[in-house]
Write a protein that holds these residues in place. Structure first.
Motif, PDB file in Angstrom:
ATOM      1  N   GLN A 193       0.785  -1.234   0.000  1.00  0.00           N
ATOM      2  CA  GLN A 193       0.000   0.000   0.000  1.00  0.00           C
ATOM      3  C   GLN A 193       0.815   1.283   0.000  1.00  0.00           C
ATOM      4  O   GLN A 193       0.266   2.359  -0.210  1.00  0.00           O
ATOM      5  CB  GLN A 193      -0.959  -0.010   1.194  1.00  0.00           C
ATOM      6  N   ARG A 194       2.124   1.186   0.197  1.00  0.00           N
ATOM      7  CA  ARG A 194       2.922   2.419   0.222  1.00  0.00           C
ATOM      8  C   ARG A 194       2.856   3.198  -1.091  1.00  0.00           C
ATOM      9  O   ARG A 194       3.004   4.411  -1.084  1.00  0.00           O
ATOM     10  CB  ARG A 194       4.378   2.062   0.535  1.00  0.00           C
ATOM     11  N   VAL A 195       2.649   2.521  -2.179  1.00  0.00           N
ATOM     12  CA  VAL A 195       2.629   3.229  -3.459  1.00  0.00           C
ATOM     13  C   VAL A 195       1.378   4.085  -3.613  1.00  0.00           C
ATOM     14  O   VAL A 195       1.285   4.875  -4.551  1.00  0.00           O
ATOM     15  CB  VAL A 195       2.769   2.264  -4.649  1.00  0.00           C
ATOM     16  N   SER A 196       0.411   3.941  -2.709  1.00  0.00           N
ATOM     17  CA  SER A 196      -0.780   4.801  -2.714  1.00  0.00           C
ATOM     18  C   SER A 196      -0.789   5.758  -1.531  1.00  0.00           C
ATOM     19  O   SER A 196      -1.729   6.548  -1.382  1.00  0.00           O
ATOM     20  CB  SER A 196      -2.054   3.942  -2.677  1.00  0.00           C
ATOM     21  N   SER A 197       0.227   5.691  -0.683  1.00  0.00           N
ATOM     22  CA  SER A 197       0.256   6.474   0.553  1.00  0.00           C
ATOM     23  C   SER A 197       0.592   7.936   0.289  1.00  0.00           C
ATOM     24  O   SER A 197       1.557   8.248  -0.419  1.00  0.00           O
ATOM     25  CB  SER A 197       1.300   5.888   1.504  1.00  0.00           C
ATOM     26  N   LEU A 198      -0.178   8.827   0.902  1.00  0.00           N
ATOM     27  CA  LEU A 198       0.117  10.257   0.732  1.00  0.00           C
ATOM     28  C   LEU A 198       1.468  10.605   1.351  1.00  0.00           C
ATOM     29  O   LEU A 198       2.131  11.551   0.929  1.00  0.00           O
ATOM     30  CB  LEU A 198      -1.004  11.104   1.330  1.00  0.00           C
ATOM     31  N   ILE A 199       1.929   9.826   2.339  1.00  0.00           N
ATOM     32  CA  ILE A 199       3.246  10.067   2.927  1.00  0.00           C
ATOM     33  C   ILE A 199       4.341   9.783   1.900  1.00  0.00           C
ATOM     34  O   ILE A 199       5.285  10.569   1.727  1.00  0.00           O
ATOM     35  CB  ILE A 199       3.442   9.199   4.174  1.00  0.00           C
ATOM     36  N   TYR A 200       4.218   8.673   1.197  1.00  0.00           N
ATOM     37  CA  TYR A 200       5.239   8.304   0.219  1.00  0.00           C
ATOM     38  C   TYR A 200       5.136   9.150  -1.050  1.00  0.00           C
ATOM     39  O   TYR A 200       6.144   9.386  -1.720  1.00  0.00           O
ATOM     40  CB  TYR A 200       5.153   6.807  -0.086  1.00  0.00           C
ATOM     41  N   ILE A 201       3.937   9.589  -1.389  1.00  0.00           N
ATOM     42  CA  ILE A 201       3.795  10.536  -2.501  1.00  0.00           C
ATOM     43  C   ILE A 201       4.530  11.827  -2.173  1.00  0.00           C
ATOM     44  O   ILE A 201       5.253  12.395  -3.001  1.00  0.00           O
ATOM     45  CB  ILE A 201       2.309  10.808  -2.804  1.00  0.00           C
ATOM     46  N   LYS A 202       4.375  12.293  -0.937  1.00  0.00           N
ATOM     47  CA  LYS A 202       5.083  13.497  -0.502  1.00  0.00           C
ATOM     48  C   LYS A 202       6.592  13.267  -0.555  1.00  0.00           C
ATOM     49  O   LYS A 202       7.349  14.127  -1.041  1.00  0.00           O
ATOM     50  CB  LYS A 202       4.651  13.867   0.911  1.00  0.00           C
ATOM     51  N   ALA A 203       7.038  12.116  -0.060  1.00  0.00           N
ATOM     52  CA  ALA A 203       8.471  11.812  -0.067  1.00  0.00           C
ATOM     53  C   ALA A 203       9.020  11.779  -1.483  1.00  0.00           C
ATOM     54  O   ALA A 203      10.112  12.289  -1.755  1.00  0.00           O
ATOM     55  CB  ALA A 203       8.719  10.469   0.632  1.00  0.00           C
ATOM     56  N   ARG A 204       8.270  11.173  -2.402  1.00  0.00           N
ATOM     57  CA  ARG A 204       8.705  11.120  -3.804  1.00  0.00           C
ATOM     58  C   ARG A 204       8.894  12.520  -4.372  1.00  0.00           C
ATOM     59  O   ARG A 204       9.885  12.808  -5.055  1.00  0.00           O
ATOM     60  CB  ARG A 204       7.664  10.367  -4.630  1.00  0.00           C
ATOM     61  N   ASP A 205       7.955  13.420  -4.089  1.00  0.00           N
ATOM     62  CA  ASP A 205       8.039  14.762  -4.646  1.00  0.00           C
ATOM     63  C   ASP A 205       9.153  15.582  -3.991  1.00  0.00           C
ATOM     64  O   ASP A 205       9.802  16.399  -4.644  1.00  0.00           O
ATOM     65  CB  ASP A 205       6.693  15.468  -4.493  1.00  0.00           C
ATOM     66  N   ILE A 206       9.362  15.364  -2.703  1.00  0.00           N
ATOM     67  CA  ILE A 206      10.459  16.062  -2.031  1.00  0.00           C
ATOM     68  C   ILE A 206      11.804  15.638  -2.617  1.00  0.00           C
ATOM     69  O   ILE A 206      12.669  16.469  -2.905  1.00  0.00           O
ATOM     70  CB  ILE A 206      10.415  15.795  -0.515  1.00  0.00           C
ATOM     71  N   LEU A 207      11.979  14.338  -2.804  1.00  0.00           N
ATOM     72  CA  LEU A 207      13.241  13.864  -3.366  1.00  0.00           C
ATOM     73  C   LEU A 207      13.444  14.397  -4.781  1.00  0.00           C
ATOM     74  O   LEU A 207      14.539  14.860  -5.125  1.00  0.00           O
ATOM     75  CB  LEU A 207      13.256  12.329  -3.383  1.00  0.00           C
ATOM     76  N   ALA A 208      12.390  14.380  -5.591  1.00  0.00           N
ATOM     77  CA  ALA A 208      12.497  14.866  -6.970  1.00  0.00           C
ATOM     78  C   ALA A 208      12.789  16.362  -7.026  1.00  0.00           C
ATOM     79  O   ALA A 208      13.405  16.843  -7.979  1.00  0.00           O
ATOM     80  CB  ALA A 208      11.215  14.553  -7.735  1.00  0.00           C
ATOM     81  N   SER A 209      12.358  17.091  -6.000  1.00  0.00           N
ATOM     82  CA  SER A 209      12.583  18.548  -5.994  1.00  0.00           C
ATOM     83  C   SER A 209      14.039  18.905  -5.730  1.00  0.00           C
ATOM     84  O   SER A 209      14.440  20.054  -5.895  1.00  0.00           O
ATOM     85  CB  SER A 209      11.712  19.203  -4.920  1.00  0.00           C
ATOM     86  N   GLY A 210      14.834  17.932  -5.283  1.00  0.00           N
ATOM     87  CA  GLY A 210      16.231  18.205  -4.973  1.00  0.00           C
ATOM     88  C   GLY A 210      16.450  18.740  -3.580  1.00  0.00           C
ATOM     89  O   GLY A 210      17.537  19.234  -3.259  1.00  0.00           O
ATOM     90  N   ALA A 211      15.442  18.624  -2.720  1.00  0.00           N
ATOM     91  CA  ALA A 211      15.529  19.230  -1.393  1.00  0.00           C
ATOM     92  C   ALA A 211      16.655  18.659  -0.545  1.00  0.00           C
ATOM     93  O   ALA A 211      17.194  19.356   0.314  1.00  0.00           O
ATOM     94  CB  ALA A 211      14.194  19.069  -0.662  1.00  0.00           C
ATOM     95  N   ILE A 212      17.010  17.386  -0.747  1.00  0.00           N
ATOM     96  CA  ILE A 212      18.116  16.818   0.034  1.00  0.00           C
ATOM     97  C   ILE A 212      19.348  16.575  -0.837  1.00  0.00           C
ATOM     98  O   ILE A 212      20.260  15.861  -0.452  1.00  0.00           O
ATOM     99  CB  ILE A 212      17.700  15.523   0.758  1.00  0.00           C
ATOM    100  N   GLY A 213      19.363  17.171  -2.026  1.00  0.00           N
ATOM    101  CA  GLY A 213      20.510  17.033  -2.906  1.00  0.00           C
ATOM    102  C   GLY A 213      20.534  15.698  -3.621  1.00  0.00           C
ATOM    103  O   GLY A 213      19.490  15.087  -3.879  1.00  0.00           O
ATOM    104  N   GLN A 214      21.707  15.215  -3.914  1.00  0.00           N
ATOM    105  CA  GLN A 214      21.874  13.957  -4.639  1.00  0.00           C
ATOM    106  C   GLN A 214      21.763  12.780  -3.670  1.00  0.00           C
ATOM    107  O   GLN A 214      22.498  12.690  -2.693  1.00  0.00           O
ATOM    108  CB  GLN A 214      23.243  13.923  -5.324  1.00  0.00           C
ATOM    109  N   LEU A 215      20.845  11.869  -3.954  1.00  0.00           N
ATOM    110  CA  LEU A 215      20.673  10.696  -3.100  1.00  0.00           C
ATOM    111  C   LEU A 215      21.865   9.769  -3.235  1.00  0.00           C
ATOM    112  O   LEU A 215      22.283   9.429  -4.350  1.00  0.00           O
ATOM    113  CB  LEU A 215      19.393   9.954  -3.500  1.00  0.00           C
ATOM    114  N   ASN A 216      22.409   9.337  -2.082  1.00  0.00           N
ATOM    115  CA  ASN A 216      23.542   8.416  -2.148  1.00  0.00           C
ATOM    116  C   ASN A 216      23.355   7.159  -1.306  1.00  0.00           C
ATOM    117  O   ASN A 216      24.070   6.178  -1.496  1.00  0.00           O
ATOM    118  CB  ASN A 216      24.849   9.127  -1.759  1.00  0.00           C
ATOM    119  N   MET A 217      22.366   7.171  -0.400  1.00  0.00           N
ATOM    120  CA  MET A 217      22.164   5.995   0.441  1.00  0.00           C
ATOM    121  C   MET A 217      20.743   5.986   0.996  1.00  0.00           C
ATOM    122  O   MET A 217      20.180   7.039   1.305  1.00  0.00           O
ATOM    123  CB  MET A 217      23.175   5.975   1.593  1.00  0.00           C
TER     124      MET A 217
END
Length: 453
Positions: free
Chosen positions: A171-195
């Motif tokens: 169910q995580r792929v429908s979760s508003l929490i994980y949708i938010k996390a996906r958009d935050i990561l795509a926005s570059g808010a934490i820079g380049q993901l490494n781990m």
């Protein structure tokens, strides 16, 4: 504090609400709750009613059905299980008119059933799903989608050839929490993901799959031959029947039960198809009760997108039961917990700083002069950090949202949020752990072609 690119987050049910609880703390997606309320109030036409059946009415199957029938216009009309007591329970929960049987083929033969929920042990997922799709039913199949690697291609091909919808139940792929996390990561808010690090720890007997065996369990009340299916033929064993996750013949261990959730979340947030190689270790540390599924497992996986994934499941945990993710980027971290996520940003300073105290004074002065000339606007000090926390509304259920998305696809015939390809990539990656432990070596995987290398 820092700005996060919201993009289309309101439409995707992931933006912060207008009501900020306190500085840096936001309530997620009130808009989605409003949509649900409007959806509930809107009359459902006769053509939009969906009648479902449950195949495998154990604890997870019944939980899934409770969530499913909350979606407007959805009704349970039939259930199949190999234990008579669970069929009685289905009638208690959803009415005496619910048709019950030990043989799910009797359900699949009915023309009044549009879709099925498959909550069977893992070793039945493939056959039950394929039988249902060939009978013209759409399928919601519990995770992990597969028990063996050969299950995946067969299920994907059947979904394509029959044009039936197959959604996997992570169910995580429908979760508003994980949708938010996906958009935050795509926005570059934490820079380049490494781990990415993730864990799921349990410290209870029920968490370790020691489910209650009913006192009337017997070859008369349990259809043991049907339960076994393709598993090795052994005499009736009530623990195997009701605690099946503890044995590899029916389940996939902690990898299939819990690692697959962590892979699903990682793949959804990052957009990755999966790791290219992985290794795992583990053992039976505490629950030495005859099971052959491990109670401790650690895995390490490499992704071509440039990050590593570290996973841990521990059924011997001496602390609180917990689950969580940490996405580590070049400029911050994002942590996901049960009810929300926290983003902490520590931007990299443009100036690198200096260590000159051990040099002669004249050398120090020369380096310092050149440094100030090269970085006139920076002192070399660390920039101020910012933190934002996003929490889900009280009572929020991502399971409900996952079923709502599934039934929307059943009605519209549009793609589901977690189809057989996504489900196979998540389960295939998770089962690399079991394979690595069995072989005692690193295992390679092609995430695009979904094949062991």
């Amino acid at each position: 504090m820092f700005a996060i690119n919201r993009r289309s987050f309101l439409r995707a049910a992931g933006a912060a609400s207008a009501a900020t609880l306190m500085p840096g703390l936001h309530l997620l997606a009130a808009s989605e709750t409003e949509l649900e309320q409007a959806e509930t109030a809107r009359p459902i036409s006769a053509n939009d009613h969906i009648q479902i059946a449950l195949i495998g009415a154990g604890g997870q199957g019944q939980y899934d059905t409770r969530s499913a029938v909350q979606v407007p216009g959805v009704k349970l009309v039939a259930a199949a299980d190999c234990y008579d007591g669970r069929l009685v329970r289905c009638k208690e929960l959803w009415g005496d008119d619910v048709f019950t049987t030990r043989d799910y083929n009797e359900i699949l033969a009915r023309k009044d059933i549009d879709a099925v929920i498959i909550g069977t042990p893992d070793h039945w997922h493939k056959q039950a799903s394929i039988d249902a799709m060939n009978a013209g039913k759409d399928v919601y199949c519990e995770k992990p989608m597969i028990h063996r690697y050969e299950d995946g291609p067969a299920m994907i091909e059947c979904s394509r050839s029959t044009k039936r919808i197959l959604q996997v139940g992570s169910q995580r792929v429908s979760s508003l929490i994980y949708i938010k996390a996906r958009d935050i990561l795509a926005s570059g808010a934490i820079g380049q993901l490494n781990m990415v690090t993730a864990h799921w720890d349990r410290n209870s007997s029920m968490g370790a799959w020691n489910y209650t065996v009913p006192p009337d369990a017997s070859p008369e009340t349990c259809d043991w031959p049907r339960f076994l299916g393709t598993a090795p033929k052994i005499p009736f064993n009530a623990e195997h029947f009701f605690q099946w996750r503890k044995w590899k013949a029916y389940g996939s261990g902690v990898a299939g039960d819990l690692f697959v959730h962590l892979f699903s979340g990682t793949h959804f947030v990052t957009g990755s198809h999966g790791p290219t190689r992985g290794m795992a270790t583990g053992g039976l540390r505490y629950w030495k009760d005859g099971r052959d599924a491990l109670d401790v497992m650690l895995g390490l996986f490499e992704y071509r997108e440039g990050f590593n994934l570290s996973l841990r499941v521990n059924f011997v945990d001496g602390g609180e039961e917990s689950e969580g993710f940490t996405f580590v980027g070049s400029e911050g971290t994002m942590e996901i917990g049960w009810d929300g996520l926290t983003v902490t940003r520590v931007p990299r300073e443009a100036a690198p700083g200096y260590t000159i105290e051990s040099f002669p004074r004249a050398t120090q002065e020369q380096i310092l002069a050149e440094y100030k000339k090269k970085y006139p606007l920076h002192s070399g000090q660390t920039a101020l950090a910012g933190s934002e926390k996003y929490v889900a509304p009280k009572g929020y259920s991502d399971s409900y949202d996952h079923f709502k998305n599934f039934f929307a696809s059943v009605r519209s015939r549009q793609p589901v949020v977690e189809d057989a390809v996504f489900g196979y990539r998540a389960a295939g990656a998770a089962l690399l752990s079991n394979l690595s432990i069995e072989r005692g070596q690193v295992v390679n995987w092609n995430p695009d072609e979904m094949k062991l290398v």
